[in-house]
Motif scaffolding. Structure first.
Motif, PDB file in Angstrom:
ATOM      1  N   TYR A  66      -3.278   9.785  -4.656  1.00 30.10           N
ATOM      2  CA  TYR A  66      -4.220   8.707  -4.890  1.00 30.10           C
ATOM      3  C   TYR A  66      -3.697   7.899  -6.065  1.00 30.10           C
ATOM      4  O   TYR A  66      -3.333   8.469  -7.110  1.00 30.10           O
ATOM      5  CB  TYR A  66      -5.604   9.273  -5.219  1.00 30.10           C
ATOM      6  CG  TYR A  66      -6.683   8.227  -5.283  1.00 30.10           C
ATOM      7  CD1 TYR A  66      -7.233   7.689  -4.126  1.00 30.10           C
ATOM      8  CD2 TYR A  66      -7.150   7.776  -6.504  1.00 30.10           C
ATOM      9  CE1 TYR A  66      -8.222   6.730  -4.184  1.00 30.10           C
ATOM     10  CE2 TYR A  66      -8.152   6.822  -6.572  1.00 30.10           C
ATOM     11  CZ  TYR A  66      -8.688   6.294  -5.407  1.00 30.10           C
ATOM     12  OH  TYR A  66      -9.660   5.341  -5.466  1.00 30.10           O
ATOM     13  N   GLY A  67      -3.605   6.586  -5.923  1.00 29.41           N
ATOM     14  CA  GLY A  67      -3.149   5.776  -7.045  1.00 29.41           C
ATOM     15  C   GLY A  67      -2.695   4.403  -6.609  1.00 29.41           C
ATOM     16  O   GLY A  67      -2.814   4.014  -5.453  1.00 29.41           O
ATOM     17  N   VAL A  74      -5.092   0.139  -4.519  1.00 21.74           N
ATOM     18  CA  VAL A  74      -5.208   1.588  -4.642  1.00 21.74           C
ATOM     19  C   VAL A  74      -4.992   2.184  -3.257  1.00 21.74           C
ATOM     20  O   VAL A  74      -5.592   1.746  -2.281  1.00 21.74           O
ATOM     21  CB  VAL A  74      -6.591   1.994  -5.211  1.00 21.74           C
ATOM     22  CG1 VAL A  74      -6.744   3.507  -5.192  1.00 21.74           C
ATOM     23  CG2 VAL A  74      -6.764   1.456  -6.627  1.00 21.74           C
ATOM     24  N   GLN A  75      -4.103   3.166  -3.177  1.00 27.45           N
ATOM     25  CA  GLN A  75      -3.777   3.828  -1.916  1.00 27.45           C
ATOM     26  C   GLN A  75      -4.261   5.265  -1.977  1.00 27.45           C
ATOM     27  O   GLN A  75      -4.319   5.862  -3.048  1.00 27.45           O
ATOM     28  CB  GLN A  75      -2.252   3.827  -1.682  1.00 27.45           C
ATOM     29  CG  GLN A  75      -1.637   2.454  -1.580  1.00 27.45           C
ATOM     30  CD  GLN A  75      -1.923   1.790  -0.249  1.00 27.45           C
ATOM     31  OE1 GLN A  75      -2.103   2.454   0.768  1.00 27.45           O
ATOM     32  NE2 GLN A  75      -1.973   0.470  -0.256  1.00 27.45           N
ATOM     33  N   PRO A  84       2.532   5.574   4.585  1.00 32.69           N
ATOM     34  CA  PRO A  84       3.861   5.159   4.140  1.00 32.69           C
ATOM     35  C   PRO A  84       3.836   4.208   2.945  1.00 32.69           C
ATOM     36  O   PRO A  84       4.860   4.007   2.302  1.00 32.69           O
ATOM     37  CB  PRO A  84       4.460   4.477   5.373  1.00 32.69           C
ATOM     38  CG  PRO A  84       3.289   4.050   6.185  1.00 32.69           C
ATOM     39  CD  PRO A  84       2.197   5.043   5.905  1.00 32.69           C
ATOM     40  N   SER A  85       2.675   3.645   2.614  1.00 31.53           N
ATOM     41  CA  SER A  85       2.548   2.748   1.469  1.00 31.53           C
ATOM     42  C   SER A  85       2.240   3.484   0.180  1.00 31.53           C
ATOM     43  O   SER A  85       2.225   2.889  -0.894  1.00 31.53           O
ATOM     44  CB  SER A  85       1.445   1.724   1.720  1.00 31.53           C
ATOM     45  OG  SER A  85       1.734   0.971   2.865  1.00 31.53           O
ATOM     46  N   MET A  86       1.975   4.784   0.288  1.00 29.37           N
ATOM     47  CA  MET A  86       1.619   5.583  -0.890  1.00 29.37           C
ATOM     48  C   MET A  86       2.782   5.603  -1.873  1.00 29.37           C
ATOM     49  O   MET A  86       3.931   5.725  -1.494  1.00 29.37           O
ATOM     50  CB  MET A  86       1.282   7.003  -0.431  1.00 29.37           C
ATOM     51  CG  MET A  86       0.594   7.844  -1.445  1.00 29.37           C
ATOM     52  SD  MET A  86      -1.082   7.293  -1.706  1.00 29.37           S
ATOM     53  CE  MET A  86      -1.198   7.561  -3.433  1.00 29.37           C
ATOM     54  N   SER A  87       2.462   5.485  -3.143  1.00 33.93           N
ATOM     55  CA  SER A  87       3.462   5.511  -4.200  1.00 33.93           C
ATOM     56  C   SER A  87       3.993   6.928  -4.405  1.00 33.93           C
ATOM     57  O   SER A  87       3.270   7.896  -4.207  1.00 33.93           O
ATOM     58  CB  SER A  87       2.804   5.039  -5.494  1.00 33.93           C
ATOM     59  OG  SER A  87       3.678   4.281  -6.237  1.00 33.93           O
TER      60      SER A  87
END
Length: 128
Positions: A66-67, A74-75, A84-87
């Motif tokens: 989460y972040g 925020v993803q 796939p967009s998660m940091s």
């Protein structure tokens, strides 16, 4: 316990932030098109593999759940399917000169990524 001595030496850590699903852009040509169809590896895997080849002390990829990164949204990683967009963060540890050389040699992988360097003390316990 008084017979143990702590030895320290300076190393550095580079943290590179990118999207989990980020891959190299497809190059033109039939051979590269066939590689594209078979699937391209995520950039974070290429970075860690190249760090190993270059002899850095450590290379790890850390997932997040989460972040946000920069000014992005925020993803969240909340479903059974990966986002796939998660940091994520790739952390490389080694001597500062080796990290600097790595970043210069692999600028095509690292260009445009948020990167941070920190000095670290590496500790080793020795019997006195």
């Amino acid at each position: 316990m008084s017979n143990v001595h702590v030895e320290s030496s300076e190393v550095g850590a580079v943290r590179i932030f990118l999207a989990v699903g980020e891959k190299r852009p497809r190059k033109k040509g039939l051979r590269n098109f066939l590689r594209y169809l078979c699937g391209r590896r995520p950039i974070y895997m290429e970075i860690v593999d190249e760090a190993k080849k270059q002899g850095l002390l450590q290379g790890t990829a850390h997932n997040t759940y989460y972040g946000f990164s920069g000014g992005g949204a925020v993803q969240a990683e909340m479903s059974e399917l990966p986002n796939p967009s998660m940091s994520m963060c790739v952390e490389l540890i080694g001597p500062k000169e080796a990290l600097d050389q790595f970043c210069r040699q692999h600028s095509e992988l690292l260009e445009g990524k948020a990167m941070f360097y920190a000095r670290l003390d590496a500790w080793r316990l020795r019997a006195a």
